[in-house]
Scaffold this motif. Structure first.
Motif, short mmCIF file in Angstrom:
data_model
loop_
_atom_site.label_atom_id
_atom_site.label_comp_id
_atom_site.label_asym_id
_atom_site.label_seq_id
_atom_site.Cartn_x
_atom_site.Cartn_y
_atom_site.Cartn_z
N ASP A 22 0.83 -1.20 0.00
CA ASP A 22 0.00 0.00 0.00
C ASP A 22 0.87 1.25 0.00
O ASP A 22 0.62 2.20 -0.75
N ARG A 23 1.91 1.25 0.81
CA ARG A 23 2.81 2.41 0.88
C ARG A 23 3.52 2.62 -0.45
O ARG A 23 3.67 3.75 -0.93
N LEU A 24 3.97 1.52 -1.07
CA LEU A 24 4.63 1.61 -2.37
C LEU A 24 3.67 2.20 -3.42
O LEU A 24 4.06 3.07 -4.20
N ALA A 25 2.42 1.74 -3.41
CA ALA A 25 1.44 2.26 -4.37
C ALA A 25 1.22 3.76 -4.14
O ALA A 25 1.13 4.54 -5.10
N ARG A 26 1.15 4.18 -2.88
CA ARG A 26 0.96 5.61 -2.58
C ARG A 26 2.18 6.42 -3.04
O ARG A 26 2.03 7.50 -3.60
N LEU A 27 3.39 5.90 -2.78
CA LEU A 27 4.60 6.60 -3.20
C LEU A 27 4.69 6.71 -4.72
O LEU A 27 5.09 7.75 -5.25
N GLN A 28 4.31 5.64 -5.42
CA GLN A 28 4.31 5.69 -6.88
C GLN A 28 3.32 6.73 -7.37
O GLN A 28 3.61 7.49 -8.31
N ALA A 29 2.14 6.79 -6.76
CA ALA A 29 1.13 7.78 -7.15
C ALA A 29 1.64 9.19 -6.86
O ALA A 29 1.48 10.10 -7.69
N GLU A 30 2.26 9.40 -5.71
CA GLU A 30 2.82 10.71 -5.37
C GLU A 30 3.90 11.11 -6.37
O GLU A 30 3.96 12.26 -6.81
N PHE A 31 4.77 10.16 -6.72
CA PHE A 31 5.83 10.44 -7.68
C PHE A 31 5.25 10.81 -9.04
O PHE A 31 5.68 11.78 -9.68
N GLU A 32 4.27 10.07 -9.49
CA GLU A 32 3.63 10.34 -10.79
C GLU A 32 2.95 11.71 -10.77
O GLU A 32 3.06 12.48 -11.72
N ASN A 33 2.27 12.04 -9.67
CA ASN A 33 1.64 13.36 -9.54
C ASN A 33 2.68 14.47 -9.55
O ASN A 33 2.48 15.52 -10.18
N ALA A 34 3.80 14.27 -8.85
CA ALA A 34 4.86 15.27 -8.82
C ALA A 34 5.46 15.45 -10.21
O ALA A 34 5.75 16.58 -10.64
N ARG A 35 5.64 14.35 -10.94
CA ARG A 35 6.19 14.42 -12.29
C ARG A 35 5.24 15.19 -13.21
O ARG A 35 5.66 16.06 -13.98
N LYS A 36 3.95 14.91 -13.12
CA LYS A 36 2.97 15.62 -13.94
C LYS A 36 2.91 17.10 -13.56
O LYS A 36 2.82 17.96 -14.44
N ARG A 37 2.95 17.39 -12.27
CA ARG A 37 2.92 18.78 -11.80
C ARG A 37 4.14 19.54 -12.31
O ARG A 37 4.03 20.67 -12.79
#
Length: 189
Positions: A52-67
């Protein structure tokens, strides 16, 4: 028979102490099974939390990359719009000049005003022309197209500007194309 039961009880106690299961004995390794089951459940829970933590970190990373990509595009658009905006008036004036029915002299004066407007827009962005006519040739900011034989001017002095060069602050955008003096009577340094 009593003695036989007593020996069997002693064997069962020894087997439990050593961790062996004695066939037919009443003592089962229930304790070990329940401990192993509890550890397995704990490890599964930790695994699920980590996934779950890995999935959240991946989502945060993807959001940061898009931002970051979006912010970079916004910054680029801002730079382009703030660069282009001063030239829109210049374009308007060229269009008006193209539609005018004035004399050649009026058109020439109009184009001169438009050129001044363009130079002002460039100056506002810290873009300035490279000094040419009357200065000594400098290969860092001038590009010589040829030389003119003369005895009136010092050797390697810029006599003619063919194409204007530009700098932004101290950085050269493009060199000035010039013709320079060739004075055979002077020894060049």
């Amino acid at each position: 028979m009593r003695r036989h039961e007593h020996m069997q009880d002693e064997m069962t106690v020894e087997a439990v102490q050593e961790g062996d299961v004695v066939p037919g004995s009443a003592v089962e390794p229930v304790n070990e099974m329940s401990t192993a089951q509890a550890e397995l459940e704990q490890v599964k829970g930790e695994r699920d939390q980590l996934i779950d933590r890995l999935a959240r970190l991946q989502a945060e990373f993807e959001n940061a990359r898009k931002r970051e990509s979006r912010e970079r595009a916004d910054a680029r658009d801002y730079v382009v719009s703030s660069t282009v905006e001063p030239f829109l008036g210049v374009m308007d004036n060229f269009q008006l000049a193209m539609k005018s029915d004035g004399t050649v002299e009026q058109l020439r004066n109009g184009v001169g005003l438009i050129l001044k407007q363009m130079e002002d827009a460039l100056r506002a962005m810290n873009v300035v022309p490279v000094e040419t006519v009357g200065t000594q040739f400098d290969p860092r900011i001038h590009e010589a197209l040829g030389s003119i034989e003369t005895k009136e001017f010092p050797d390697h002095q810029v006599l003619e500007e063919v194409r204007r060069g530009y700098k932004i602050r101290e950085k050269l955008l493009r060199p000035a194309l010039v013709r320079i003096a060739a004075n055979a009577e002077q020894v060049s340094d």
